[in-house]
Design a protein around this motif. Structure first.
Motif, PDB file in Angstrom:
ATOM      1  N   THR A  20       0.880  -1.108  -0.068  1.00 38.47           N
ATOM      2  CA  THR A  20      -0.057  -0.033  -0.139  1.00 38.47           C
ATOM      3  C   THR A  20       0.863   1.333  -0.074  1.00 38.47           C
ATOM      4  N   PHE A  21       1.913   1.275   0.680  1.00 45.05           N
ATOM      5  CA  PHE A  21       3.017   2.381   0.564  1.00 45.05           C
ATOM      6  C   PHE A  21       3.390   2.761  -0.993  1.00 45.05           C
ATOM      7  N   MET A  22       3.810   1.635  -1.534  1.00 42.75           N
ATOM      8  CA  MET A  22       4.184   1.754  -3.079  1.00 42.75           C
ATOM      9  C   MET A  22       2.959   2.435  -3.997  1.00 42.75           C
ATOM     10  N   GLN A  23       1.682   1.946  -3.437  1.00 38.38           N
ATOM     11  CA  GLN A  23       0.764   2.280  -4.354  1.00 38.38           C
ATOM     12  C   GLN A  23       0.514   4.005  -4.003  1.00 38.38           C
ATOM     13  N   PHE A  24       0.428   4.152  -2.897  1.00 45.23           N
ATOM     14  CA  PHE A  24       0.189   5.741  -2.298  1.00 45.23           C
ATOM     15  C   PHE A  24       1.288   6.753  -2.778  1.00 45.23           C
ATOM     16  N   ASP A  25       2.648   6.225  -2.783  1.00 43.82           N
ATOM     17  CA  ASP A  25       3.680   7.265  -3.072  1.00 43.82           C
ATOM     18  C   ASP A  25       4.557   6.781  -4.421  1.00 43.82           C
ATOM     19  N   PRO A  26       4.114   7.634  -5.281  1.00 42.57           N
ATOM     20  CA  PRO A  26       4.726   7.088  -6.712  1.00 42.57           C
ATOM     21  C   PRO A  26       6.155   7.493  -6.756  1.00 42.57           C
ATOM     22  N   THR A  27       6.641   8.338  -5.889  1.00 43.65           N
ATOM     23  CA  THR A  27       7.904   8.547  -5.973  1.00 43.65           C
ATOM     24  C   THR A  27       8.924   7.556  -5.475  1.00 43.65           C
ATOM     25  N   VAL A  28       8.464   6.572  -4.934  1.00 44.79           N
ATOM     26  CA  VAL A  28       9.659   5.816  -4.375  1.00 44.79           C
ATOM     27  C   VAL A  28      10.109   4.840  -5.589  1.00 44.79           C
ATOM     28  N   PRO A  29       9.443   4.393  -6.501  1.00 43.50           N
ATOM     29  CA  PRO A  29      10.044   3.624  -7.701  1.00 43.50           C
ATOM     30  C   PRO A  29      10.994   4.580  -8.433  1.00 43.50           C
ATOM     31  N   LEU A  30      10.687   5.935  -8.495  1.00 48.28           N
ATOM     32  CA  LEU A  30      11.374   6.839  -9.316  1.00 48.28           C
ATOM     33  C   LEU A  30      12.919   6.693  -8.513  1.00 48.28           C
ATOM     34  N   ASP A  31      12.730   7.024  -7.107  1.00 46.23           N
ATOM     35  CA  ASP A  31      14.168   7.186  -6.626  1.00 46.23           C
ATOM     36  C   ASP A  31      14.868   5.793  -6.574  1.00 46.23           C
ATOM     37  N   ALA A  32      13.911   4.841  -6.415  1.00 43.15           N
ATOM     38  CA  ALA A  32      14.975   3.575  -6.559  1.00 43.15           C
ATOM     39  C   ALA A  32      15.613   3.536  -7.981  1.00 43.15           C
ATOM     40  N   ALA A  33      15.010   3.909  -9.188  1.00 47.62           N
ATOM     41  CA  ALA A  33      15.541   3.606 -10.361  1.00 47.62           C
ATOM     42  C   ALA A  33      16.703   4.835 -10.598  1.00 47.62           C
ATOM     43  N   PHE A  34      16.468   5.986  -9.841  1.00 54.10           N
ATOM     44  CA  PHE A  34      17.507   6.836  -9.750  1.00 54.10           C
ATOM     45  C   PHE A  34      18.844   6.262  -9.197  1.00 54.10           C
ATOM     46  N   TYR A  35      18.800   5.753  -7.904  1.00 55.81           N
ATOM     47  CA  TYR A  35      19.932   5.277  -7.164  1.00 55.81           C
ATOM     48  C   TYR A  35      20.423   3.890  -8.052  1.00 55.81           C
ATOM     49  N   ALA A  36      19.594   3.205  -8.354  1.00 57.63           N
ATOM     50  CA  ALA A  36      20.202   1.906  -9.219  1.00 57.63           C
ATOM     51  C   ALA A  36      21.125   2.394 -10.622  1.00 57.63           C
ATOM     52  N   SER A  37      20.424   3.772 -11.296  1.00 56.84           N
ATOM     53  CA  SER A  37      21.312   4.093 -12.430  1.00 56.84           C
ATOM     54  C   SER A  37      22.642   4.639 -11.874  1.00 56.84           C
ATOM     55  N   ARG A  38      22.693   5.164 -10.783  1.00 59.91           N
ATOM     56  CA  ARG A  38      23.869   5.885 -10.135  1.00 59.91           C
ATOM     57  C   ARG A  38      24.815   4.747  -9.797  1.00 59.91           C
ATOM     58  N   ARG A  39      24.526   3.602  -9.310  1.00 58.86           N
ATOM     59  CA  ARG A  39      25.419   2.402  -8.919  1.00 58.86           C
ATOM     60  C   ARG A  39      26.018   1.682 -10.268  1.00 58.86           C
TER      61      ARG A  39
END
Length: 65
Positions: A6-25
């Motif tokens: 439910t947290f992932m459904q209500f906060d759309p920035t979490v997948p974007l943040d995860a993708a950003f940090y994955a791309s930096r790695r």
């Protein structure tokens, strides 16, 4: 009570943040140019480490005799 789903459904920035940090790695970071002063400092540090290793080896040889 909120779960992870439910947290992932209500906060759309979490997948974007995860993708950003994955791309930096996985990003390729270019080397920065090293100034001559810093290069001399690094070489003097290497020389110091080698000299201190020699001192330790000599002292161990004296102790073990």
């Amino acid at each position: 009570m909120a779960t992870d789903n439910t947290f992932m459904q209500f906060d759309p920035t979490v997948p974007l943040d995860a993708a950003f940090y994955a791309s930096r790695r996985t990003m390729f970071w270019r080397r920065r140019p090293v100034s001559p002063g810093l290069q001399m400092l690094l070489w003097s540090l290497r020389l110091y480490v080698v000299l201190m290793l020699a001192v330790v080896v000599i002292e161990l040889a004296r102790v073990l005799k």
